[in-house]
Scaffold this active site. Structure first.
Site, PDB file in Angstrom:
ATOM      1  N   CYS A   3       0.844  -1.379   0.129  1.00 56.02           N
ATOM      2  CA  CYS A   3      -0.054   0.133   0.025  1.00 56.02           C
ATOM      3  C   CYS A   3       0.810   1.159   0.008  1.00 56.02           C
ATOM      4  O   CYS A   3       1.761   1.364   0.997  1.00 56.02           O
ATOM      5  CB  CYS A   3      -0.912  -0.313   1.061  1.00 56.02           C
ATOM      6  SG  CYS A   3      -1.760   1.659   1.419  1.00 56.02           S
ATOM      7  N   CYS A   6       0.383   3.368   3.054  1.00 52.12           N
ATOM      8  CA  CYS A   6       1.050   3.173   4.343  1.00 52.12           C
ATOM      9  C   CYS A   6       2.591   2.989   4.288  1.00 52.12           C
ATOM     10  O   CYS A   6       3.089   3.536   5.200  1.00 52.12           O
ATOM     11  CB  CYS A   6       0.742   1.434   4.534  1.00 52.12           C
ATOM     12  SG  CYS A   6      -0.990   0.893   5.081  1.00 52.12           S
ATOM     13  N   ASP A  29      -0.304  16.270  -3.119  1.00 53.44           N
ATOM     14  CA  ASP A  29      -0.625  15.272  -3.932  1.00 53.44           C
ATOM     15  C   ASP A  29       0.321  15.440  -5.392  1.00 53.44           C
ATOM     16  O   ASP A  29       0.710  16.686  -5.673  1.00 53.44           O
ATOM     17  CB  ASP A  29      -2.226  15.526  -4.624  1.00 53.44           C
ATOM     18  CG  ASP A  29      -2.615  14.270  -5.255  1.00 53.44           C
ATOM     19  OD1 ASP A  29      -3.359  13.847  -4.810  1.00 53.44           O
ATOM     20  OD2 ASP A  29      -2.003  14.095  -6.468  1.00 53.44           O
ATOM     21  N   ASN A  85     -12.843   9.951  -2.489  1.00 56.43           N
ATOM     22  CA  ASN A  85     -13.463   8.747  -3.464  1.00 56.43           C
ATOM     23  C   ASN A  85     -13.469   7.508  -2.780  1.00 56.43           C
ATOM     24  O   ASN A  85     -12.715   7.151  -2.014  1.00 56.43           O
ATOM     25  CB  ASN A  85     -12.520   8.883  -4.493  1.00 56.43           C
ATOM     26  CG  ASN A  85     -12.598  10.248  -5.236  1.00 56.43           C
ATOM     27  OD1 ASN A  85     -13.531  11.064  -5.401  1.00 56.43           O
ATOM     28  ND2 ASN A  85     -11.291  10.492  -5.832  1.00 56.43           N
ATOM     29  N   HIS A  98      -8.285   8.460   2.151  1.00 57.26           N
ATOM     30  CA  HIS A  98      -7.502   9.578   2.034  1.00 57.26           C
ATOM     31  C   HIS A  98      -8.681  10.618   1.776  1.00 57.26           C
ATOM     32  O   HIS A  98      -9.663  10.342   1.063  1.00 57.26           O
ATOM     33  CB  HIS A  98      -6.734   9.544   1.277  1.00 57.26           C
ATOM     34  CG  HIS A  98      -6.863   9.329  -0.229  1.00 57.26           C
ATOM     35  ND1 HIS A  98      -6.951   7.819  -0.401  1.00 57.26           N
ATOM     36  CD2 HIS A  98      -7.149   9.811  -1.484  1.00 57.26           C
ATOM     37  CE1 HIS A  98      -7.433   7.741  -1.897  1.00 57.26           C
ATOM     38  NE2 HIS A  98      -7.471   8.799  -2.577  1.00 57.26           N
ATOM     39  N   HIS A 100      -8.899  14.363   0.102  1.00 55.61           N
ATOM     40  CA  HIS A 100      -8.154  15.525  -0.720  1.00 55.61           C
ATOM     41  C   HIS A 100      -8.746  16.929  -0.209  1.00 55.61           C
ATOM     42  O   HIS A 100     -10.106  17.029   0.065  1.00 55.61           O
ATOM     43  CB  HIS A 100      -8.808  15.614  -2.097  1.00 55.61           C
ATOM     44  CG  HIS A 100      -8.526  14.038  -2.905  1.00 55.61           C
ATOM     45  ND1 HIS A 100      -7.496  13.964  -3.935  1.00 55.61           N
ATOM     46  CD2 HIS A 100      -9.048  12.925  -2.847  1.00 55.61           C
ATOM     47  CE1 HIS A 100      -7.527  12.936  -4.335  1.00 55.61           C
ATOM     48  NE2 HIS A 100      -8.440  12.235  -3.833  1.00 55.61           N
TER      49      HIS A 100
HETATM   50  P1  AMP Z   1      -8.083   8.689  -5.463  1.00 61.24           P
HETATM   51  O1  AMP Z   1      -8.078   8.688  -6.968  1.00 61.24           O
HETATM   52  O2  AMP Z   1      -9.149   9.429  -4.786  1.00 61.24           O
HETATM   53  O3  AMP Z   1      -7.668   7.381  -4.885  1.00 61.24           O
HETATM   54  O4  AMP Z   1      -6.593   9.785  -5.138  1.00 61.24           O
HETATM   55  C1  AMP Z   1      -5.501   9.316  -5.053  1.00 61.24           C
HETATM   56  C2  AMP Z   1      -4.473  10.160  -5.197  1.00 61.24           C
HETATM   57  O5  AMP Z   1      -3.289  10.081  -4.754  1.00 61.24           O
HETATM   58  C3  AMP Z   1      -4.465  10.834  -6.518  1.00 61.24           C
HETATM   59  O6  AMP Z   1      -4.562  12.187  -6.452  1.00 61.24           O
HETATM   60  C4  AMP Z   1      -2.800  10.602  -6.826  1.00 61.24           C
HETATM   61  O7  AMP Z   1      -2.210  11.756  -7.690  1.00 61.24           O
HETATM   62  C5  AMP Z   1      -2.077  10.476  -5.394  1.00 61.24           C
HETATM   63  N1  AMP Z   1      -0.999   9.908  -5.319  1.00 61.24           N
HETATM   64  C6  AMP Z   1      -0.703   8.739  -5.633  1.00 61.24           C
HETATM   65  N2  AMP Z   1       0.588   8.540  -5.349  1.00 61.24           N
HETATM   66  C7  AMP Z   1       0.977   9.600  -4.620  1.00 61.24           C
HETATM   67  C8  AMP Z   1       2.070   9.845  -3.942  1.00 61.24           C
HETATM   68  N3  AMP Z   1       3.177   8.856  -3.640  1.00 61.24           N
HETATM   69  N4  AMP Z   1       2.486  10.917  -3.343  1.00 61.24           N
HETATM   70  C9  AMP Z   1       1.487  11.937  -3.441  1.00 61.24           C
HETATM   71  N5  AMP Z   1       0.139  11.553  -3.951  1.00 61.24           N
HETATM   72  C10 AMP Z   1       0.056  10.418  -4.596  1.00 61.24           C
END
Ligand code: AMP
Length: 112
Positions: A3, A6, A29, A85, A98, A100
């Site tokens: 994950c 995590c 993000d 989401n 998470h 946003h």
């Molecule tokens: P969701 O589509 O709601 O699951 O959002 C996941 C978010 O995590 C997306 O906006 C990605 O750009 C962001 N994301 C994925 N990996 C990372 C990371 N290593 N560091 C920062 N943001 C991330």
């Protein structure tokens, strides 16, 4: 442990941190969808909003207590939007709960 959030929580994957305490961590993000776009996650793995229950809801309220401070730390001064989401139709891509926080500019009135 595969994950990504995590691994961010334990510092194994680097992040651009905004806030951290013993229960939660907030970071920018990677793919911002607003002028300011930060994420807030519980350090404990909860897969999505569907998994919120009586046992872990204190953690969720802690996140919401901290969101105004996190928004301020990220430089947001004129309001923001908080989104989570959940699942396939919610287009959740990372299966670790998470929130946003989007702001730093006037956001679209459309939410979907
Ligand atoms: P969701 O589509 O709601 O699951 O959002 C996941 C978010 O995590 C997306 O906006 C990605 O750009 C962001 N994301 C994925 N990996 C990372 C990371 N290593 N560091 C920062 N943001 C991330």
């Amino acid at each position: 442990m595969d994950c990504v959030f995590c691994n961010i929580a334990i510092g194994k994957i680097p992040s651009n941190k905004v806030y951290e305490d013993d229960k939660i961590i907030s970071f920018y993000d990677l793919n911002p969808q607003a002028k300011v776009h930060v994420l807030v996650i519980p350090k404990t793995h909860i897969s999505c909003a569907d998994e919120i229950n009586e046992e872990n809801c204190d953690l969720i309220s802690h996140i919401f207590v901290k969101i105004p401070e996190i928004a301020r730390l990220a430089g947001i001064t004129n309001g923001y939007r908080v989104i989570t989401n959940c699942g396939e139709d919610g287009c959740q891509s990372v299966k670790h709960l998470h929130y946003h926080i989007l702001g730093g500019e006037k956001l679209s009135e459309r939410m979907a």
